[in-house]
Design a protein around this motif. Structure first.
Motif, PDB file in Angstrom:
ATOM      1  N   ASP A  66      -7.180  -3.601 -13.846  1.00 45.06           N
ATOM      2  CA  ASP A  66      -8.071  -3.534 -15.005  1.00 45.06           C
ATOM      3  C   ASP A  66      -7.497  -4.318 -16.169  1.00 45.06           C
ATOM      4  O   ASP A  66      -8.230  -4.872 -16.982  1.00 45.06           O
ATOM      5  CB  ASP A  66      -8.248  -2.073 -15.440  1.00 45.06           C
ATOM      6  CG  ASP A  66      -8.914  -1.230 -14.389  1.00 45.06           C
ATOM      7  OD1 ASP A  66     -10.125  -1.402 -14.186  1.00 45.06           O
ATOM      8  OD2 ASP A  66      -8.216  -0.420 -13.746  1.00 45.06           O
ATOM      9  N   ARG A  73     -12.915  -3.600   2.544  1.00 46.25           N
ATOM     10  CA  ARG A  73     -12.296  -2.966   1.380  1.00 46.25           C
ATOM     11  C   ARG A  73     -11.299  -3.897   0.687  1.00 46.25           C
ATOM     12  O   ARG A  73     -11.056  -3.779  -0.510  1.00 46.25           O
ATOM     13  CB  ARG A  73     -11.553  -1.688   1.790  1.00 46.25           C
ATOM     14  CG  ARG A  73     -12.391  -0.634   2.431  1.00 46.25           C
ATOM     15  CD  ARG A  73     -13.396  -0.037   1.484  1.00 46.25           C
ATOM     16  NE  ARG A  73     -13.855   1.240   2.007  1.00 46.25           N
ATOM     17  CZ  ARG A  73     -14.828   1.404   2.895  1.00 46.25           C
ATOM     18  NH1 ARG A  73     -15.512   0.366   3.343  1.00 46.25           N
ATOM     19  NH2 ARG A  73     -15.159   2.609   3.319  1.00 46.25           N
ATOM     20  N   LEU A 120      -6.587  11.118  -8.905  1.00 42.35           N
ATOM     21  CA  LEU A 120      -7.865  10.410  -8.998  1.00 42.35           C
ATOM     22  C   LEU A 120      -8.211  10.145 -10.470  1.00 42.35           C
ATOM     23  O   LEU A 120      -8.261  11.076 -11.268  1.00 42.35           O
ATOM     24  CB  LEU A 120      -8.950  11.267  -8.336  1.00 42.35           C
ATOM     25  CG  LEU A 120     -10.355  10.699  -8.234  1.00 42.35           C
ATOM     26  CD1 LEU A 120     -10.376   9.367  -7.526  1.00 42.35           C
ATOM     27  CD2 LEU A 120     -11.263  11.679  -7.500  1.00 42.35           C
ATOM     28  N   GLY A 121      -8.399   8.872 -10.796  1.00 39.40           N
ATOM     29  CA  GLY A 121      -8.706   8.513 -12.173  1.00 39.40           C
ATOM     30  C   GLY A 121      -7.483   8.323 -13.042  1.00 39.40           C
ATOM     31  O   GLY A 121      -7.614   7.992 -14.217  1.00 39.40           O
ATOM     32  N   GLY A 122      -6.312   8.526 -12.512  1.00 40.35           N
ATOM     33  CA  GLY A 122      -5.074   8.348 -13.256  1.00 40.35           C
ATOM     34  C   GLY A 122      -4.706   6.878 -13.420  1.00 40.35           C
ATOM     35  O   GLY A 122      -5.485   5.978 -13.094  1.00 40.35           O
ATOM     36  N   ARG A 140      -5.697   0.550  -6.544  1.00 39.32           N
ATOM     37  CA  ARG A 140      -7.146   0.585  -6.789  1.00 39.32           C
ATOM     38  C   ARG A 140      -7.875   1.331  -5.685  1.00 39.32           C
ATOM     39  O   ARG A 140      -8.731   2.189  -5.945  1.00 39.32           O
ATOM     40  CB  ARG A 140      -7.649  -0.857  -6.908  1.00 39.32           C
ATOM     41  CG  ARG A 140      -9.124  -1.002  -7.133  1.00 39.32           C
ATOM     42  CD  ARG A 140      -9.532  -0.482  -8.514  1.00 39.32           C
ATOM     43  NE  ARG A 140     -10.943  -0.694  -8.727  1.00 39.32           N
ATOM     44  CZ  ARG A 140     -11.446  -1.673  -9.490  1.00 39.32           C
ATOM     45  NH1 ARG A 140     -10.645  -2.492 -10.138  1.00 39.32           N
ATOM     46  NH2 ARG A 140     -12.747  -1.827  -9.621  1.00 39.32           N
ATOM     47  N   LEU A 141      -7.502   1.020  -4.440  1.00 39.38           N
ATOM     48  CA  LEU A 141      -8.162   1.651  -3.292  1.00 39.38           C
ATOM     49  C   LEU A 141      -7.993   3.158  -3.300  1.00 39.38           C
ATOM     50  O   LEU A 141      -8.827   3.891  -2.786  1.00 39.38           O
ATOM     51  CB  LEU A 141      -7.561   1.123  -1.987  1.00 39.38           C
ATOM     52  CG  LEU A 141      -8.188  -0.106  -1.362  1.00 39.38           C
ATOM     53  CD1 LEU A 141      -7.389  -0.524  -0.142  1.00 39.38           C
ATOM     54  CD2 LEU A 141      -9.641   0.156  -0.978  1.00 39.38           C
ATOM     55  N   LEU A 142      -6.868   3.637  -3.834  1.00 38.79           N
ATOM     56  CA  LEU A 142      -6.565   5.068  -3.796  1.00 38.79           C
ATOM     57  C   LEU A 142      -7.125   5.825  -4.993  1.00 38.79           C
ATOM     58  O   LEU A 142      -6.860   7.019  -5.154  1.00 38.79           O
ATOM     59  CB  LEU A 142      -5.056   5.277  -3.663  1.00 38.79           C
ATOM     60  CG  LEU A 142      -4.516   4.962  -2.260  1.00 38.79           C
ATOM     61  CD1 LEU A 142      -3.012   4.705  -2.298  1.00 38.79           C
ATOM     62  CD2 LEU A 142      -4.818   6.118  -1.315  1.00 38.79           C
ATOM     63  N   GLY A 143      -7.867   5.143  -5.864  1.00 33.92           N
ATOM     64  CA  GLY A 143      -8.635   5.875  -6.855  1.00 33.92           C
ATOM     65  C   GLY A 143      -8.081   5.929  -8.266  1.00 33.92           C
ATOM     66  O   GLY A 143      -8.567   6.716  -9.084  1.00 33.92           O
ATOM     67  N   ALA A 144      -7.095   5.105  -8.582  1.00 35.35           N
ATOM     68  CA  ALA A 144      -6.624   5.083  -9.964  1.00 35.35           C
ATOM     69  C   ALA A 144      -7.754   4.640 -10.888  1.00 35.35           C
ATOM     70  O   ALA A 144      -8.602   3.833 -10.510  1.00 35.35           O
ATOM     71  CB  ALA A 144      -5.429   4.152 -10.104  1.00 35.35           C
ATOM     72  N   GLY A 145      -7.743   5.140 -12.103  1.00 28.41           N
ATOM     73  CA  GLY A 145      -8.762   4.778 -13.076  1.00 28.41           C
ATOM     74  C   GLY A 145      -8.310   3.688 -14.031  1.00 28.41           C
ATOM     75  O   GLY A 145      -9.110   3.106 -14.752  1.00 28.41           O
ATOM     76  N   LEU A 146      -7.021   3.419 -14.033  1.00 28.01           N
ATOM     77  CA  LEU A 146      -6.465   2.367 -14.890  1.00 28.01           C
ATOM     78  C   LEU A 146      -5.333   1.706 -14.119  1.00 28.01           C
ATOM     79  O   LEU A 146      -4.313   2.343 -13.843  1.00 28.01           O
ATOM     80  CB  LEU A 146      -5.940   2.960 -16.199  1.00 28.01           C
ATOM     81  CG  LEU A 146      -5.230   1.993 -17.150  1.00 28.01           C
ATOM     82  CD1 LEU A 146      -6.153   0.869 -17.599  1.00 28.01           C
ATOM     83  CD2 LEU A 146      -4.675   2.747 -18.367  1.00 28.01           C
ATOM     84  N   VAL A 147      -5.536   0.446 -13.762  1.00 28.66           N
ATOM     85  CA  VAL A 147      -4.557  -0.295 -12.960  1.00 28.66           C
ATOM     86  C   VAL A 147      -4.041  -1.456 -13.801  1.00 28.66           C
ATOM     87  O   VAL A 147      -4.827  -2.286 -14.261  1.00 28.66           O
ATOM     88  CB  VAL A 147      -5.195  -0.814 -11.650  1.00 28.66           C
ATOM     89  CG1 VAL A 147      -4.165  -1.556 -10.817  1.00 28.66           C
ATOM     90  CG2 VAL A 147      -5.825   0.329 -10.871  1.00 28.66           C
ATOM     91  N   PHE A 179       0.838  -1.210   0.000  1.00 31.28           N
ATOM     92  CA  PHE A 179       0.000   0.000   0.000  1.00 31.28           C
ATOM     93  C   PHE A 179       0.870   1.257   0.000  1.00 31.28           C
ATOM     94  O   PHE A 179       0.533   2.247  -0.638  1.00 31.28           O
ATOM     95  CB  PHE A 179      -0.929   0.003   1.224  1.00 31.28           C
ATOM     96  CG  PHE A 179      -2.122  -0.905   1.086  1.00 31.28           C
ATOM     97  CD1 PHE A 179      -2.166  -1.917   0.139  1.00 31.28           C
ATOM     98  CD2 PHE A 179      -3.223  -0.756   1.917  1.00 31.28           C
ATOM     99  CE1 PHE A 179      -3.260  -2.762   0.019  1.00 31.28           C
ATOM    100  CE2 PHE A 179      -4.334  -1.583   1.802  1.00 31.28           C
ATOM    101  CZ  PHE A 179      -4.349  -2.587   0.853  1.00 31.28           C
ATOM    102  N   GLY A 239      -7.875  -5.930  -8.272  1.00 34.22           N
ATOM    103  CA  GLY A 239      -8.246  -4.640  -8.824  1.00 34.22           C
ATOM    104  C   GLY A 239      -7.579  -4.216 -10.118  1.00 34.22           C
ATOM    105  O   GLY A 239      -7.825  -3.115 -10.609  1.00 34.22           O
TER     106      GLY A 239
END
Lengths: 350, 350, 350, 350
Positions: free
Chosen positions: D212, D312, D165-167, D186-193, D155, D210
């Motif tokens: 993608d 989570r 966010l969404g990055g 994923r938990l921290l808000g990335a939009g593409l993992v 983490f 998580g």
């Protein structure tokens, strides 16, 4: 030992007390120099409630007298400064980095509020490994004593202000903390440093500590003048070193969109502090309001003393008066009435 | 073209207007979907003063109809979303990173306040290269339209909150922005997300968007409950998605020492917003107060749309009603009275 | 107009060229003062590939000669500085705050690499509203010219270093950028500033710009000395103002755990830059490595010029030589060979 | 008590040892569940030098068996997790916030390196008030044990990555730490993992946590694929969860200008780790390189356990094998050879 004791509201005296004994993680320091803080005056007047038989004081330096069995890295006889705030460095808030909020809000402030203070011939230091800061040879006791509150508090105000290199900062209130906020703002690279007060001698000292411009609010409207100096935008940050509704409100008004209102002062009265709605951008102007309580700990104290040693700042220009400990009550009186142009009195324990 | 025009206070009508013509850096978009915002209702009631003959609206998406001569990287016919806030990205405030404060405080908000809005069959976009955001194939016009205000605003509230991974956050006010603040708080890794409102259906939606706990403030004291849930400390951050004295005050009370009060709401009334002194730690509790105005720009819009495309959030659950543009006045009425459980009405231009 | 043109590798000449014409968002500036940069020498030797018929130069100031039709807020005749880096301020990277990486990596660097440079009697400025910075009356053209690269680059190195107030910083390489990194480190509040080089006159200048200690690496082991000065920990940050394997490696070695290696230099050779494994804490020492490319934009330029105007720094002490534009080839030769103790030559266009 | 002892290189055995006794600030924990870490295998092979008669292990949870005289806030019998890293929280580095670098670089790592580890029936915990983390009722010992290293380390890699966010974020190496880096991203808000490895079962697990997109680098060129997925820019951040030259190099190549290379891995070999010059923007691409060592402390551990409790993340999906403590040598062998698809073996002390 002799100690300045608050026996009750408006009732202080120098009394005999036993020298403190350290627990395993503690230290006891023999005081050499201490200072009176305006907040001591507030305390006597009831700012912390009706304290009884409590030793006052939170700004002092001295020599290690005794060390707890578990304390490592120090030895008796070393010169040390101890911040007004002495966090445990163990609890959840300390681990989060908010050491001044040790355990509970404001909980890092232990002298006077949670235990005896240090306006005494000896004083007790909790969590000594983190709270004892060695004083370098090149730094006097008097200078070091300024790191225990005035410098740490005023500089933190400037750090919180996050002014970009070459940006602009305003400080309202040129008491000793405000003057150190001026010094800190200058040290951190602001390109325009503005001091606001109404006492000419304090504004002169503000210039010494780095203010480019001083505004006497009895002679000029400070907001209009700040707007003029900043091309109509307002300053990148404004610091309230007083803790009053008018100065706080002026900070909001003096700050540009996206700027920082860095509060340094203690608000002692009233149910609310009020943010002016329009100048706050109806809650959408991206003005950030920060607050602080004097940050402690030996690491920070070491950096502050290095700044003195390296000649970056000389806090002793704040000293207006010297007293022996036996004259402490006179010093308190003068600090309460702010007579004789007093800014900061130094108390000497010989 | 047809446009929703505010002729004066409390007086709106759909009127015929010329299709806008782009300057060298501008674009004109043919609207496909728009949304009514509560702030449109405020505007009609005089929130921005007595606007006359101004097209309303700031939440719309569509298809590029025309491009200015200097605009590169786009072509007519592309599906685009345009944020409610359309900064110039050139001025000093934009360069400082405060694009919503373009040129002057709140100056990024141009639709309705500085020029015609976009509740019309066509609308003008200044500084098109930065303000046109391509809509991916996998994102519907309706979903994309939520990125123009609700998602960008609510998520920014959560970003400003800076809750540590696994930390706790509270949002007061479960309107569409508050619900998006809940979604954003969850997306950014909070371990405890608390929603406060008094409408059961909105609290249910808060659970859908990620709230672990919902508090109906008509049934429970929210502060007592938040303290209980956070071990007596308060939450790492509290967000005010309403913009009212009671919710703002609750944010200060609900937040732990060192925490963040992230204001999201618009404060429309009164001279002051008041900070409760004691819960603010008498100005020394290291509680930070931040504010925001919906951040725009194609880069952020792209990230928000990626979150929709990747299935991280489905903002269309906020949609409670659909209208044709010809029914816009009915939609406005319902939004003003909040009748029929309305949260967000979508306006379709076919 | 006359311009310094690179006709091919190792082949430059002053040639006649047409005065540029601005597009709608551009400006054309009549040059008054320019400077030769070591990177111009690299360019001539092929650092940017085999440029043909390209005007060189990227450090220049002058007077607005012509403005594009869409440019607002400026007028012909104003004195302006233009940063070496001229971002569009519109693209995704610019919106992300990485304006020096405009559109693509390093893409903010347009003079010489993407279009004609400004070592010419007139030069073209793209996206003029953001890239023209007014020169205050109190700042000379020569001083202002230093903000176009040396100050902006060196200061950014110090900003990236994020040295805490009173902390320690080391700069390797006392060329003009390294000297400005020293000045920036001092301006930002470091308590111990260390300069490393082997040229006594440059080390002396480092003292002038704020170094507390200078280390001549031909006389002392810099790492051992830095460790001694920092109590065995290493410095809070180390800056490489040269861009070479030995200096970069020394930066890693000179930095304490949790410290910052702030690279400022351009690495022109080799496939790899190598991080020493053990001193990097086997990849776990929390040492952060940052890089930069001279940040541009009028907002930053304004702050840099304010620092000059306010007397915080006088960059003209870097000037060792003055030439007329007609002598430019001689200046280039001297800069290539670093003869006569040259640090920075100023080119005057009368 | 029984303990897993390293008698010398490549020589381990379960031996009888005395139960540790706590000093005033310490605790002793009776182990209930522990885990084998790949770094234990490295240690046996000499990664920490030729340790003799040292108890191994650093991932364990249990029940408080004894408390030092000065420890407050805990009682015997409570279920607790103790991070692999047990800082003093007192020293200069700890006060700076770099607790994993306690006293010296990597100095927070005390189990095995500075004192006996915790693969034993009982283990000693220094600075217990900060290092004992209560396990909530809703979290199993097995799940809690993952917070002692895998979750905290993985983490933190994602936290250091600072993806907007969404990055977009890429993780190289789908061992247990890499999988937790995926979960954290994923938990921290990335939009593409994006997950990169060559073992299909691990890539499948990456999807569960998580990712993608998964890239099997034996089937695809990961850099080309990442560039394709990110519109040719590269990812906002890339994490190296392996600690090898090829993966580190790929991180630099996979990252966009202004992005972050977040190293998570331990580099065990060679004099240097090499940064590819061109993809690093010749030292000017504003790509930041960060590193970490598993952050400890009860405050962070509490947040990690809350994430488990709140559903989570379920780290127990990493568990591939269960062993009794009497079978520990078999578990070590399997972890060394990575046989039977082993990811993480749990050791039960009944």
């Amino acid at each position: 030992m002799k100690a300045l004791v608050m026996r009750g509201l408006h009732d202080v005296a120098v009394l005999e007390r036993p020298i403190p004994v350290p627990g395993p993680n503690d230290a006891v320091v023999r005081t050499t120099v201490a200072m009176v803080c305006t907040s001591d005056c507030h305390t006597i007047e009831g700012g912390l409630g009706e304290l009884k038989d409590r030793v006052l004081g939170h700004e002092a330096v001295g020599v290690i007298h005794a060390l707890g069995s578990a304390v490592e890295g120090f030895r008796v006889g070393q010169r040390v400064a101890v911040n007004a705030i002495t966090p445990c460095f163990k609890c959840e808030n300390c681990q989060r980095g908010f050491t001044s909020q040790c355990k509970v809000m404001l909980g890092g402030y232990k002298f006077t509020t949670q235990k005896d203070g240090n306006m005494a011939e000896y004083f007790h230091v909790n969590d000594a490994e983190s709270n004892l800061a060695l004083i370098p040879d090149g730094v006097s006791d008097e200078a070091a004593c300024y790191t225990t509150d005035m410098m740490s508090t005023g500089f933190k105000g400037a750090e919180n202000a996050r002014i970009p290199l070459g940006g602009s900062g305003v400080v309202f209130g040129m008491g000793p903390v405000g003057l150190m906020a001026i010094a800190g703002t200058r040290l951190l690279g602001a390109g325009l440093v503005i001091a606001v007060d109404c006492v000419p001698s304090r504004l002169e000292l503000a210039r010494y500590y780095g203010a480019d411009v001083t505004i006497n609010f009895k002679e000029q409207d400070p907001i209009a003048e700040i707007m003029r100096l900043t091309g109509g935008h307002g300053a990148d940050a404004a610091m309230d070193a007083l803790g009053s509704q008018p100065t706080f409100e002026n900070c909001v008004k003096a700050t540009r969109a996206g700027g920082v209102i860095s509060n340094i002062g203690y608000f002692g009265h009233g149910d609310y502090i009020k943010i002016p709605r329009l100048e706050w951008g109806v809650g959408m102007g991206e003005k950030t309001i920060t607050t602080l309580l004097c940050p402690g700990g030996s690491e920070r104290m070491g950096r502050l003393m290095r700044l003195i040693e390296a000649g970056r700042v000389d806090p002793t220009r704040l000293t207006t008066h010297h007293f022996k400990f036996s004259e402490i009550e006179k010093a308190l009186d003068m600090m309460t009435t702010k007579s004789d142009g007093i800014i900061k009195p130094v108390i000497h324990f010989d």
